[in-house]
Motif scaffolding. Structure first.
Motif, PDB file in Angstrom:
ATOM      1  N   GLU A   1     -22.815  -0.347 -27.263  1.00 28.90           N
ATOM      2  CA  GLU A   1     -23.880  -1.190 -26.733  1.00 28.90           C
ATOM      3  C   GLU A   1     -25.168  -0.419 -27.009  1.00 28.90           C
ATOM      4  O   GLU A   1     -25.411   0.636 -26.419  1.00 28.90           O
ATOM      5  CB  GLU A   1     -23.668  -1.368 -25.226  1.00 28.90           C
ATOM      6  CG  GLU A   1     -24.672  -2.261 -24.549  1.00 28.90           C
ATOM      7  CD  GLU A   1     -24.320  -2.435 -23.075  1.00 28.90           C
ATOM      8  OE1 GLU A   1     -23.847  -3.517 -22.704  1.00 28.90           O
ATOM      9  OE2 GLU A   1     -24.491  -1.487 -22.297  1.00 28.90           O
TER      10      GLU A   1
ATOM     11  N   HIS B   1     -17.767  -4.599 -29.059  1.00 28.79           N
ATOM     12  CA  HIS B   1     -18.674  -4.852 -27.935  1.00 28.79           C
ATOM     13  C   HIS B   1     -19.513  -6.100 -28.164  1.00 28.79           C
ATOM     14  O   HIS B   1     -19.548  -7.021 -27.352  1.00 28.79           O
ATOM     15  CB  HIS B   1     -19.582  -3.639 -27.694  1.00 28.79           C
ATOM     16  CG  HIS B   1     -20.476  -3.831 -26.508  1.00 28.79           C
ATOM     17  ND1 HIS B   1     -21.578  -4.663 -26.536  1.00 28.79           N
ATOM     18  CD2 HIS B   1     -20.414  -3.346 -25.245  1.00 28.79           C
ATOM     19  CE1 HIS B   1     -22.138  -4.666 -25.349  1.00 28.79           C
ATOM     20  NE2 HIS B   1     -21.460  -3.879 -24.550  1.00 28.79           N
TER      21      HIS B   1
ATOM     22  N   ASP C   1     -17.384  -7.666 -25.295  1.00 26.19           N
ATOM     23  CA  ASP C   1     -17.999  -7.438 -23.989  1.00 26.19           C
ATOM     24  C   ASP C   1     -18.840  -8.674 -23.629  1.00 26.19           C
ATOM     25  O   ASP C   1     -19.245  -9.441 -24.511  1.00 26.19           O
ATOM     26  CB  ASP C   1     -18.891  -6.203 -24.090  1.00 26.19           C
ATOM     27  CG  ASP C   1     -19.431  -5.730 -22.759  1.00 26.19           C
ATOM     28  OD1 ASP C   1     -18.872  -4.758 -22.225  1.00 26.19           O
ATOM     29  OD2 ASP C   1     -20.421  -6.305 -22.268  1.00 26.19           O
TER      30      ASP C   1
ATOM     31  N   HIS D   1     -21.796  -8.600 -22.826  1.00 30.54           N
ATOM     32  CA  HIS D   1     -23.197  -8.317 -23.135  1.00 30.54           C
ATOM     33  C   HIS D   1     -23.545  -8.351 -24.617  1.00 30.54           C
ATOM     34  O   HIS D   1     -24.485  -7.693 -25.051  1.00 30.54           O
ATOM     35  CB  HIS D   1     -23.575  -6.946 -22.570  1.00 30.54           C
ATOM     36  CG  HIS D   1     -23.589  -6.940 -21.075  1.00 30.54           C
ATOM     37  ND1 HIS D   1     -22.685  -6.246 -20.313  1.00 30.54           N
ATOM     38  CD2 HIS D   1     -24.383  -7.595 -20.210  1.00 30.54           C
ATOM     39  CE1 HIS D   1     -22.929  -6.460 -19.037  1.00 30.54           C
ATOM     40  NE2 HIS D   1     -23.949  -7.274 -18.940  1.00 30.54           N
TER      41      HIS D   1
ATOM     42  N   HIS E   1     -17.172  -5.721 -15.217  1.00 31.63           N
ATOM     43  CA  HIS E   1     -16.112  -6.112 -16.148  1.00 31.63           C
ATOM     44  C   HIS E   1     -14.736  -5.705 -15.616  1.00 31.63           C
ATOM     45  O   HIS E   1     -14.229  -4.642 -15.926  1.00 31.63           O
ATOM     46  CB  HIS E   1     -16.330  -5.457 -17.503  1.00 31.63           C
ATOM     47  CG  HIS E   1     -17.662  -5.743 -18.111  1.00 31.63           C
ATOM     48  ND1 HIS E   1     -18.359  -6.908 -17.894  1.00 31.63           N
ATOM     49  CD2 HIS E   1     -18.424  -5.018 -18.958  1.00 31.63           C
ATOM     50  CE1 HIS E   1     -19.491  -6.877 -18.574  1.00 31.63           C
ATOM     51  NE2 HIS E   1     -19.562  -5.737 -19.214  1.00 31.63           N
TER      52      HIS E   1
ATOM     53  N   HIS F   1     -22.287  -2.840 -12.655  1.00 32.60           N
ATOM     54  CA  HIS F   1     -20.863  -2.470 -12.621  1.00 32.60           C
ATOM     55  C   HIS F   1     -20.444  -1.797 -11.315  1.00 32.60           C
ATOM     56  O   HIS F   1     -19.306  -1.914 -10.881  1.00 32.60           O
ATOM     57  CB  HIS F   1     -20.518  -1.536 -13.782  1.00 32.60           C
ATOM     58  CG  HIS F   1     -20.405  -2.248 -15.096  1.00 32.60           C
ATOM     59  ND1 HIS F   1     -19.856  -3.495 -15.215  1.00 32.60           N
ATOM     60  CD2 HIS F   1     -20.765  -1.882 -16.354  1.00 32.60           C
ATOM     61  CE1 HIS F   1     -19.885  -3.881 -16.484  1.00 32.60           C
ATOM     62  NE2 HIS F   1     -20.443  -2.913 -17.195  1.00 32.60           N
TER      63      HIS F   1
HETATM   64 ZN   LIG Z   1     -21.018  -5.058 -20.675  1.00 36.66          ZN
END
Ligand SMILES: [Zn+2]
Length: 503
Positions: free
Chosen positions: A13, A110, A144, A146, A168, A455
């Motif tokens: 990321e 990701h 992911d 994101h 997640h 998170h």
């Molecule tokens: Zn994420």
């Protein structure tokens, strides 16, 4: 006959505003996840882990011959260097080329990787793989939540499955869903009908949680949109601290019926437009957050949690920002603990001095421009650790933390009573073990200061009196209209109801 599927993962990321480039070594070093793992070692290393590859393996192994390539991830940071990207994608492509006849490829990616050369690292990885396997071999990808995805990525992937929770908690489950979708594609014997749309406003990261409105409601719609003619529909919320033309949310759907697939994506897009005013960015100035936490903690039996999202190492913050700690000290807070401040030098000094020693330190502040100056103070070394300990929470549980030489330091101060966990390898605090491994019982603190954006809610919301989001300096800018974009696509809006971006 068993199908042969090559499997691998390459996750990053990328926060293009983060001053630290992501180099090859970062993909080798274990952190919140193991370092690069090659070939058959994958089966042992990831057994039982909450990652997509592990979920895919569990679902596929009874029915398929799996050809393990490699899996690697690096802690979120700046651009992935050309060397790192070419070397790792080269190994993946070579592994596929040498695998012999394959029925499919599965990749655990990701979705927000930006390299020195490529705005959409995942699209480029798929281009290189397609150059070897051709346009027709099914390539299933899990992502992911994101991801910032481009049309090129959508066109090169045969089917895509995306996490449906933030925090997640469903990473392994998403890998299993990716396998079920791929199986359906292989049964079908021809490509899915598919549709993809980009959403025309950016969603602040701190507003994206699926534990709150409107994320909970939007994600709850997904299973209902699947069914007749639609096998799968998913949303990527986007990763805002990335200055690329494809930054932002997008919707993916696959199935047998082109009209139904398109209709499902349109329905989700409409829902995202309706939900726009409900995406609320909760940040308040750090000093205000600390005062509010002190007020709320009076008479409370549970800790008030203050998140420090703009210095979240899990999104490319450095973890060395001192803004929230400074506010805690200035307010003379009693009974607070902060984890984890990235400060290898202080961790090293604490280990050299030994447990019980009192030493003068300069805490954090390696990037004073983005994260504030170091804090000069004296501390008592209360606990030391090599930084390897099991995670215990719902997101990382089953994995091992590796934060390097680390310590719990009690700040010596005439008014405040504050403990700080310092570590040597950047790591988001999304798990109570980031305190408890250092002798701090999170539930018995008055105030917990946590370097994470969302998170942490998975493990900390259940023990929190209240959760506040502080706005302190850091390299993970959260309010969209404060991010110094220059390269977004024209027309996209800077946050819910925000002004239209123009280059
Ligand atoms: Zn994420």
């Amino acid at each position: 006959m068993h199908r042969r599927i090559a499997i691998g993962g390459f996750q990053h990321e990328t926060n293009t505003f983060c001053p630290l480039p992501t180099v090859w070594q970062d993909f080798q070093t274990p952190g919140a996840w193991p370092g690069q793992t090659n070939g058959k070692a994958i089966f042992e290393t990831f057994a039982g882990a909450n990652i997509p590859l592990a979920g895919f393996i569990d679902a596929a192994a009874p029915e398929c011959d799996l050809v393990p390539l490699l899996w690697t991830a690096a802690e979120p940071a700046g651009y992935v260097t050309r060397e790192a990207f070419d070397r790792i994608s080269g190994e993946i492509v070579l592994g596929i080329a040498e695998a012999g006849p394959l029925d499919a490829v599965y990749l655990d990616l990701h979705g927000a990787m930006v390299t020195e050369d490529h705005d959409d690292g995942e699209a480029e990885l798929l281009r290189r793989i397609r150059a070897v396997v051709g346009p027709d071999l099914p390539i299933a990808v899990s992502l992911d939540l994101h991801g910032n995805l481009s049309r090129a990525f959508f066109e090169r992937a045969s089917c895509v499955s995306i996490y449906r929770t933030y925090p997640h908690l469903d990473m392994a489950e998403t890998g299993a869903r990716a396998y079920r979708l791929l199986s359906e594609l292989l049964e079908r014997g021809e490509p899915f009908a598919r549709a993809w749309r980009q959403v025309d406003y950016l969603i602040p990261i701190t507003a994206q949680s699926t534990m709150h409105v409107p994320g909970d409601r939007l994600y709850a719609m997904l299973p209902g949109l699947e069914g007749e003619g639609v096998s799968s529909i998913d949303i990527a919320m986007g990763f805002p601290p990335a200055d690329t033309p494809d930054t932002g949310a997008s919707i993916f759907a696959y199935g047998a019926d082109p009209k139904a697939v398109d209709g499902a994506v349109q329905a989700m897009l409409d829902a995202l437009h309706e939900a726009e005013p409900a995406f609320f960015d909760p940040l308040i100035p750090a000093r205000e957050a600390v005062c509010e936490a002190m007020r709320l903690s009076e008479g409370a039996t549970r800790p008030v949690v203050i998140a420090d999202p703009q210095d979240n190492p899990g999104a490319g913050g450095m973890g060395d920002s001192t803004g929230l700690l400074r506010a805690l000290l200035d307010e003379g807070v009693e009974g607070a603990a902060l984890s984890m401040l990235w400060d290898p030098q202080t961790a090293c000094a604490a280990h050299a001095a030994g447990q019980g020693a009192e030493i003068a330190v300069s805490l954090g502040g390696f990037h004073p421009d983005s994260g504030g100056a170091a804090i000069e103070t004296s501390v008592r070394v209360e606990a030391l650790s090599d930084g390897t300990f099991p995670f215990t929470g719902p997101m990382y549980g089953g994995s091992t933390a590796r934060v390097g030489p680390s310590a719990c330091l009690k700040i010596i101060h005439d008014r405040a009573d504050i403990r700080v966990v310092v570590g040597s390898i950047r790591c988001q605090n999304a798990d109570q073990a980031m305190f408890s491994a250092f002798g701090i019982i999170p539930a018995s603190q008055r105030i917990l200061a946590i370097k994470s954006a969302v998170h942490f809610l998975g493990d900390y919301a259940p023990i929190a009196e209240r959760v506040l989001f502080a706005k302190a300096p850091g390299a993970n800018p959260c309010p969209i209209d404060e991010i110094a974009y220059t390269r977004l696509r024209p027309g996209i809006r800077l946050g819910p109801g925000g002004r239209v971006f123009a280059r």
